[in-house]
Design a protein around this motif. Structure first.
Motif, PDB file in Angstrom:
ATOM      1  N   ALA A   1     -38.746  24.061  52.673  1.00 23.54           N
ATOM      2  CA  ALA A   1     -37.494  24.671  53.125  1.00 23.54           C
ATOM      3  C   ALA A   1     -36.371  23.643  53.171  1.00 23.54           C
ATOM      4  CB  ALA A   1     -37.685  25.302  54.502  1.00 23.54           C
ATOM      5  N   ALA A   2     -36.686  22.448  53.660  1.00 23.75           N
ATOM      6  CA  ALA A   2     -35.667  21.401  53.749  1.00 23.75           C
ATOM      7  C   ALA A   2     -35.210  20.956  52.364  1.00 23.75           C
ATOM      8  CB  ALA A   2     -36.207  20.207  54.532  1.00 23.75           C
ATOM      9  N   LEU A   3     -36.172  20.859  51.433  1.00 23.48           N
ATOM     10  CA  LEU A   3     -35.834  20.473  50.063  1.00 23.48           C
ATOM     11  C   LEU A   3     -34.928  21.511  49.433  1.00 23.48           C
ATOM     12  CD1 LEU A   3     -36.230  18.608  47.611  1.00 23.48           C
ATOM     13  CD2 LEU A   3     -38.269  19.929  47.040  1.00 23.48           C
ATOM     14  N   LYS A   4     -35.247  22.784  49.651  1.00 19.70           N
ATOM     15  CA  LYS A   4     -34.410  23.850  49.094  1.00 19.70           C
ATOM     16  C   LYS A   4     -32.997  23.767  49.661  1.00 19.70           C
ATOM     17  CE  LYS A   4     -34.178  28.782  48.143  1.00 19.70           C
ATOM     18  NZ  LYS A   4     -34.887  30.086  48.155  1.00 19.70           N
ATOM     19  N   TYR A   5     -32.908  23.531  50.962  1.00 17.30           N
ATOM     20  CA  TYR A   5     -31.584  23.432  51.585  1.00 17.30           C
ATOM     21  C   TYR A   5     -30.799  22.266  50.992  1.00 17.30           C
ATOM     22  CZ  TYR A   5     -27.967  23.640  55.135  1.00 17.30           C
ATOM     23  OH  TYR A   5     -26.754  23.754  55.763  1.00 17.30           O
ATOM     24  N   ALA A   6     -31.470  21.113  50.862  1.00 18.00           N
ATOM     25  CA  ALA A   6     -30.786  19.920  50.354  1.00 18.00           C
ATOM     26  C   ALA A   6     -30.344  20.101  48.905  1.00 18.00           C
ATOM     27  CB  ALA A   6     -31.700  18.709  50.480  1.00 18.00           C
ATOM     28  N   LEU A   7     -31.241  20.636  48.079  1.00 18.67           N
ATOM     29  CA  LEU A   7     -30.904  20.836  46.667  1.00 18.67           C
ATOM     30  C   LEU A   7     -29.789  21.862  46.515  1.00 18.67           C
ATOM     31  CD1 LEU A   7     -34.462  20.804  45.030  1.00 18.67           C
ATOM     32  CD2 LEU A   7     -32.703  19.026  44.881  1.00 18.67           C
ATOM     33  N   HIS A   8     -29.844  22.909  47.330  1.00 17.37           N
ATOM     34  CA  HIS A   8     -28.792  23.923  47.250  1.00 17.37           C
ATOM     35  C   HIS A   8     -27.444  23.340  47.642  1.00 17.37           C
ATOM     36  CE1 HIS A   8     -26.443  27.482  48.733  1.00 17.37           C
ATOM     37  NE2 HIS A   8     -26.864  27.934  47.574  1.00 17.37           N
ATOM     38  N   ALA A   9     -27.431  22.552  48.728  1.00 18.52           N
ATOM     39  CA  ALA A   9     -26.175  21.930  49.171  1.00 18.52           C
ATOM     40  C   ALA A   9     -25.598  21.039  48.084  1.00 18.52           C
ATOM     41  CB  ALA A   9     -26.421  21.119  50.450  1.00 18.52           C
ATOM     42  N   SER A  10     -26.466  20.289  47.412  1.00 18.84           N
ATOM     43  CA  SER A  10     -26.012  19.404  46.335  1.00 18.84           C
ATOM     44  C   SER A  10     -25.554  20.192  45.121  1.00 18.84           C
ATOM     45  CB  SER A  10     -27.134  18.449  45.934  1.00 18.84           C
ATOM     46  OG  SER A  10     -27.495  17.616  47.012  1.00 18.84           O
ATOM     47  N   ASN A  11     -26.325  21.209  44.750  1.00 17.54           N
ATOM     48  CA  ASN A  11     -26.031  21.957  43.528  1.00 17.54           C
ATOM     49  C   ASN A  11     -24.729  22.749  43.603  1.00 17.54           C
ATOM     50  OD1 ASN A  11     -28.319  21.039  42.206  1.00 17.54           O
ATOM     51  ND2 ASN A  11     -29.598  22.717  42.912  1.00 17.54           N
ATOM     52  N   ILE A  12     -24.386  23.224  44.793  1.00 15.80           N
ATOM     53  CA  ILE A  12     -23.129  23.968  44.902  1.00 15.80           C
ATOM     54  C   ILE A  12     -21.929  23.037  45.073  1.00 15.80           C
ATOM     55  CG2 ILE A  12     -24.239  26.029  45.844  1.00 15.80           C
ATOM     56  CD1 ILE A  12     -23.216  25.228  48.606  1.00 15.80           C
ATOM     57  N   ALA A  13     -22.213  21.764  45.379  1.00 15.25           N
ATOM     58  CA  ALA A  13     -21.112  20.819  45.614  1.00 15.25           C
ATOM     59  C   ALA A  13     -20.627  20.152  44.335  1.00 15.25           C
ATOM     60  CB  ALA A  13     -21.542  19.746  46.620  1.00 15.25           C
ATOM     61  N   VAL A  14     -21.452  20.192  43.280  1.00 14.85           N
ATOM     62  CA  VAL A  14     -21.063  19.539  42.034  1.00 14.85           C
ATOM     63  C   VAL A  14     -20.746  20.579  40.976  1.00 14.85           C
ATOM     64  CG1 VAL A  14     -22.406  17.469  42.508  1.00 14.85           C
ATOM     65  CG2 VAL A  14     -23.465  19.343  41.250  1.00 14.85           C
TER      66      VAL A  14
END
Length: 254
Positions: free
Chosen positions: A190-203
């Protein structure tokens, strides 16, 4: 007409009441959790009494009790007879739980969780990639290739890209055939998904990520352990860049 008018008035009042208070238990649970994360109820402090919580959140005692049970199961609060319910220390919170991450929402920047996840990945993923180059089955490499192709084909769609990205890293840890890494994969999913999602929408551009993920798949095919580790480290270098963009997007200042 009078009866109809009175009935309509009661319906309007009922509608107003239902709009004012959460009708679903999980909404109340989330509201209390977010007040904890916002330090309305600091760690070590007692929560208000049940009757006061009922009034604050506009629900019955049954709903409050059920919500407190959920929060206790996630390490946020602890109830004791004749003492009441107390907010637990932050170290006891299950911050890897999917619901807890969701409830954190805008407060996640106060916990440096994205940076902590990246540190954990720095420790685990390069080793997992090296082991996977030696131990991955043909099916696991095929699954990684499939996840990579999904990333490539959805580079312009952050949600779909994140789903494929999470699948890639989950399969990678599994392909290491290290039982501890496999368990860690489940624990941090769950934490990995949150982190990857935060990064992916920011770039705006995900082409670099697509490229290096594809190169890692090729390194595994060639059973190139050094190459696999090097690709994993390059992925994490990109993650550092994307984390900075994500933190900027959520308003965090260094």
């Amino acid at each position: 007409m009078k009866l109809e008018s009175e009935g309509q008035s009661r319906a309007e009042k009922s509608s107003t009441s239902s709009e004012r208070r959460p009708r679903v238990r999980r909404n109340v649970t989330a509201a209390i959790a977010q007040d904890i994360f916002a330090d309305r109820y600091p760690s070590g402090s007692p929560l208000p009494r049940e009757n006061d919580l009922c009034e604050l959140y506009g629900v019955s005692r049954t709903v409050i009790r059920e919500s407190l049970k959920v929060l206790e199961s996630k390490g946020l609060v602890r109830g004791k007879p004749r003492v009441g319910t107390t907010v637990c220390d932050r170290d006891e919170w299950n911050i890897l739980d999917a619901e807890v991450l969701d409830w954190m929402g805008p407060y996640i920047k106060d916990f440096d969780l994205l940076g902590c996840i990246l540190e954990a990945r720095r420790t685990i993923e390069p080793a997992a990639a090296e082991y996977a180059a030696e131990r991955a089955s043909a099916q696991e490499i095929a699954d990684l290739d499939k996840a990579w192709r999904q990333m490539r084909d959805s580079a312009g769609e952050p949600e779909s890209f994140t789903d494929a990205d999470v699948m890639f890293h989950t399969v990678l840890l599994t392909a290491s055939h290290n039982q501890v890494f496999r368990r860690l994969s489940s624990a941090i999913h769950a934490a990995l998904k949150y982190a990857l999602h935060a990064s992916n929408i920011a770039v705006e551009n995900r082409e670099d990520a697509v490229l290096v993920h594809g190169q890692l798949v090729e390194a595994l095919r060639m059973r190139d352990k050094a190459g696999a580790r090097e690709c994993a480290n390059r992925m994490l270098d990109l993650a550092v860049r994307d984390l900075a963009a994500a933190e900027k997007a959520i308003g965090r200042t260094k």
